[in-house]
Enzyme design. Sequence first.
Site, mmCIF file in Angstrom:
data_model
loop_
_atom_site.group_PDB
_atom_site.id
_atom_site.type_symbol
_atom_site.label_atom_id
_atom_site.label_comp_id
_atom_site.label_asym_id
_atom_site.label_seq_id
_atom_site.Cartn_x
_atom_site.Cartn_y
_atom_site.Cartn_z
ATOM 1 N N GLN A 179 11.936 1.422 11.458
ATOM 2 C CA GLN A 179 11.960 0.553 10.264
ATOM 3 C C GLN A 179 11.516 -0.875 10.575
ATOM 4 O O GLN A 179 11.434 -1.703 9.666
ATOM 5 C CB GLN A 179 13.365 0.537 9.637
ATOM 6 C CG GLN A 179 13.776 1.846 8.987
ATOM 7 C CD GLN A 179 13.014 2.160 7.690
ATOM 8 O OE1 GLN A 179 12.431 1.290 7.053
ATOM 9 N NE2 GLN A 179 13.010 3.427 7.295
ATOM 10 N N CYS A 327 15.543 12.482 3.544
ATOM 11 C CA CYS A 327 15.890 13.898 3.701
ATOM 12 C C CYS A 327 17.129 14.243 2.897
ATOM 13 O O CYS A 327 17.294 15.349 2.420
ATOM 14 C CB CYS A 327 16.142 14.239 5.158
ATOM 15 S SG CYS A 327 15.627 12.990 6.303
HETATM 16 C C1 PLP Z 1 15.094 4.823 11.225
HETATM 17 C C2 PLP Z 1 14.242 6.032 11.142
HETATM 18 N N1 PLP Z 1 14.087 6.806 12.237
HETATM 19 C C3 PLP Z 1 13.323 7.897 12.228
HETATM 20 C C4 PLP Z 1 12.674 8.301 11.081
HETATM 21 C C5 PLP Z 1 11.837 9.541 11.099
HETATM 22 O O1 PLP Z 1 10.473 9.224 11.019
HETATM 23 P P1 PLP Z 1 9.396 10.335 10.610
HETATM 24 O O2 PLP Z 1 9.655 10.659 9.190
HETATM 25 O O3 PLP Z 1 8.074 9.650 10.825
HETATM 26 O O4 PLP Z 1 9.568 11.485 11.512
HETATM 27 C C6 PLP Z 1 12.816 7.547 9.917
HETATM 28 C C7 PLP Z 1 12.169 7.971 8.661
HETATM 29 O O5 PLP Z 1 12.806 8.072 7.620
HETATM 30 C C8 PLP Z 1 13.623 6.385 9.947
HETATM 31 O O6 PLP Z 1 13.803 5.628 8.864
#
Ligand code: PLP
Length: 375
Positions: A179, A327
């Site tokens: 983020q 999610c």
């Molecule tokens: C803090 C954080 N870590 C990891 C992720 C996962 O990223 P990605 O969707 O690119 O796999 C997200 C995405 O929502 C996130 O906000």
Amino acid sequence: MQRIYFDNAATTALDPQVLEAMLPFLTEKFGNPSSIYSYGRESKMGIEAARKSVAKILGTKPANIFFTSGGTESTNTAMSAAVRDLGVKHIITSPIEHHATLHTAEYYEKQGIKLSLVDILPSGHVDLESLKTLLSEGPQPVLVSLMHANNEIGNLLPIQEVGEICKAHNAYFHCDTVQTVGHYPLNFSELNVHFANGAGHKFHGPKGVGILYVSDEVQIKPMINGGGQERNMRAGTENLYGIVGFAKALEMATETYEQDSTHMRSLKQYMADQLTALIPGVTFNGDWQGESLYTVLNVSFPRTDKTEMLLMSLDMAGICVSGGSACSSGASIGSHVIRCLPNNNEVVPVRFSFCKHNTTNEIDSVINTLKNILG
Ligand SMILES: Cc1ncc(COP(=O)(O)O)c(C=O)c1O
């Protein structure tokens, strides 16, 4: 119906200039980057120019940047490598991490690795005293995995201080910077981080491409075995146009950081002021006026029949927001992050997250809709 998109912490729209930079690599520059003839060489050059640019912006060397499929893969890789290649026996993380981290940590706990969760303060910040206590317990070596910014409530970790604490305790430090990459100036080589990650789609780049930063202090083995791409670390024909798009998006975000962050910070404050003035009973989650992302405002509405259905009612009015991470958005189990905060039972949390294109007019329109729904 005109839609209003206030879910930029989940993902952002691809910038047309990023698409423009990607297009040649989707069309005429289609060579396999591993091929030795000219088509291959120009693809390879696209990737290496992107790596160089990303490394420079993040204060590191191209050799420390690996392109991956996104934040989740980078986190999985960092944590798995820490256990497999660095012999980590104890993972310390927090209960408010992204599921990419939490579920990976829980997986390794089932494999016999000790798992400890730091305490969370009422402000939503990590209790650093609790971290120090856990670090002084065995067994060694330890991996600390703490996110730089929480994607749901926006709280920012004092990354420098945590890096120093880890160093003092000889612990490896993985920081989920998904983020903050593309939103804050970051210099990985000045931070005591061993692993960090980023995802292109959080700052107007393409989805399905990310980075893993691995510091010189650690030696890890290949993440995916095969053809030897990514300097033998992640085999498979590269996501050429994604990588080019990631770099272009990061370059653009870096160029306009001052003005964009000022604009979004003022949107966040404006929305908080309007909500406070016009919607009875709202409160804000996390350290929203302090150490917090300028992109995220997490609001608690008093739990009523109307607010129970709030996300759906807003969606029907064309307003896109989320109740937690992407999610779990809309899921009735609620947010594991909000559950760690005080007074979370009688509220319905909604995350509003902004990008540089959002306007105060959009905020006014959302507030009017909220008044109608809740009135
Ligand atoms: C803090 C954080 N870590 C990891 C992720 C996962 O990223 P990605 O969707 O690119 O796999 C997200 C995405 O929502 C996130 O906000």
